[in-house]
Enzyme design. Structure first.
Site, PDB file in Angstrom:
ATOM      1  N   GLN A  78      31.052 -23.151 -52.645  1.00 55.81           N
ATOM      2  CA  GLN A  78      30.127 -23.401 -51.543  1.00 55.81           C
ATOM      3  C   GLN A  78      29.242 -24.604 -51.875  1.00 55.81           C
ATOM      4  O   GLN A  78      28.091 -24.457 -52.245  1.00 55.81           O
ATOM      5  CB  GLN A  78      29.267 -22.148 -51.339  1.00 55.81           C
ATOM      6  CG  GLN A  78      28.396 -22.170 -50.123  1.00 55.81           C
ATOM      7  CD  GLN A  78      29.156 -21.825 -48.878  1.00 55.81           C
ATOM      8  OE1 GLN A  78      29.960 -20.918 -48.872  1.00 55.81           O
ATOM      9  NE2 GLN A  78      28.897 -22.550 -47.823  1.00 55.81           N
ATOM     10  N   PHE A  79      29.796 -25.815 -51.723  1.00 57.84           N
ATOM     11  CA  PHE A  79      29.024 -27.014 -52.056  1.00 57.84           C
ATOM     12  C   PHE A  79      27.778 -27.146 -51.187  1.00 57.84           C
ATOM     13  O   PHE A  79      26.810 -27.788 -51.577  1.00 57.84           O
ATOM     14  CB  PHE A  79      29.886 -28.280 -51.964  1.00 57.84           C
ATOM     15  CG  PHE A  79      30.136 -28.778 -50.566  1.00 57.84           C
ATOM     16  CD1 PHE A  79      29.317 -29.755 -50.024  1.00 57.84           C
ATOM     17  CD2 PHE A  79      31.172 -28.267 -49.797  1.00 57.84           C
ATOM     18  CE1 PHE A  79      29.534 -30.223 -48.734  1.00 57.84           C
ATOM     19  CE2 PHE A  79      31.401 -28.732 -48.525  1.00 57.84           C
ATOM     20  CZ  PHE A  79      30.578 -29.706 -47.974  1.00 57.84           C
ATOM     21  N   THR A  80      27.763 -26.498 -50.026  1.00 58.51           N
ATOM     22  CA  THR A  80      26.610 -26.627 -49.133  1.00 58.51           C
ATOM     23  C   THR A  80      25.350 -25.978 -49.699  1.00 58.51           C
ATOM     24  O   THR A  80      24.261 -26.190 -49.167  1.00 58.51           O
ATOM     25  CB  THR A  80      26.918 -26.047 -47.734  1.00 58.51           C
ATOM     26  OG1 THR A  80      27.251 -24.668 -47.859  1.00 58.51           O
ATOM     27  CG2 THR A  80      28.063 -26.811 -47.080  1.00 58.51           C
TER      28      THR A  80
END
Length: 151
Positions: A78-80
Site C-alpha cells: 500500500q504505497f499510498t
C-alpha cells in the site's frame, strides 16, 4: 515503514476477478515502504506486529497474540500510506519507496512473518487489488517505524 493493522474475522484480496489470498481470523496488514527503509527495520516491524497482544483472552482482555489464537496474516502492499497531502489537493508519493526496492522489502517482510506465523497470504505488488474484510471489534492500529524506532 508504515503498517495499518486490522484485526479481522476473515479477509481476502482479489486481482482481475481471481481471489489470490484469503485468511480467517488474524491481521490484514496494509504495508507501505519508504525509500529509506531497510531489512533490519522490517525485522523490527515484523517482531513488533507478531508480538502484539490485541486478541481477547478468556476474560475479554487484550492479552493474546497471533500465535496464541492461531491467527493468520494477509499482507497487502500500500504505497499510498506515504501520501503527502500538505500542498494542494493531489497527493504526492515521493516519500514512498521506488517500486523495485519496495517490492523487495514487501517480499522480505512476508518471509520474516512466516518465521512467526504459519499462514501468510498476500496481494500482488503493483496490481489493482480488491480487498474485502470483516473487521473484528473493529480493532485497527497504525504503526509507523519512525514513531516506534526513530527510523
Amino acid at each position: 515503514m508504515r503498517c495499518v493493522i486490522q484485526v479481522v474475522n476473515h479477509a481476502s484480496v482479489t486481482v482481475d476477478g481471481e481471489q489470490i489470498g484469503r485468511i480467517d481470523r488474524g491481521f490484514l496488514i496494509l504495508l507501505g515502504v519508504a525509500e529509506t527503509d531497510t531489512e533490519a527495520l522490517a525485522d523490527r516491524m515484523v517482531k513488533k506486529i507478531c508480538g502484539l497482544r490485541i486478541f481477547p483472552d478468556e476474560n475479554g482482555k487484550t492479552n493474546c497474540s497471533l500465535a496464541d489464537v492461531g491467527g493468520e496474516l494477509l499482507v497487502v502492499s500500500q504505497f499510498t500510506l506515504y501520501a503527502n497531502c500538505r500542498k494542494g489537493n493531489r497527493p504526492s508519493f515521493i516519500e514512498a519507496g521506488a517500486p523495485e526496492k519496495a517490492n523487495a522489502l514487501y517480499e522480505y517482510f512476508m518471509a520474516e512473518c512466516r518465521k512467526y506465523v504459519p499462514t501468510v497470504e498476500h496481494g500482488r505488488f503493483g496490481a489493482d487489488m480488491k480487498v474485502e474484510l470483516l473487521n473484528d471489534g473493529p480493532f485497527t492500529l497504525m504503526l509507523d517505524s519512525q514513531q516506534l524506532f526513530g527510523e
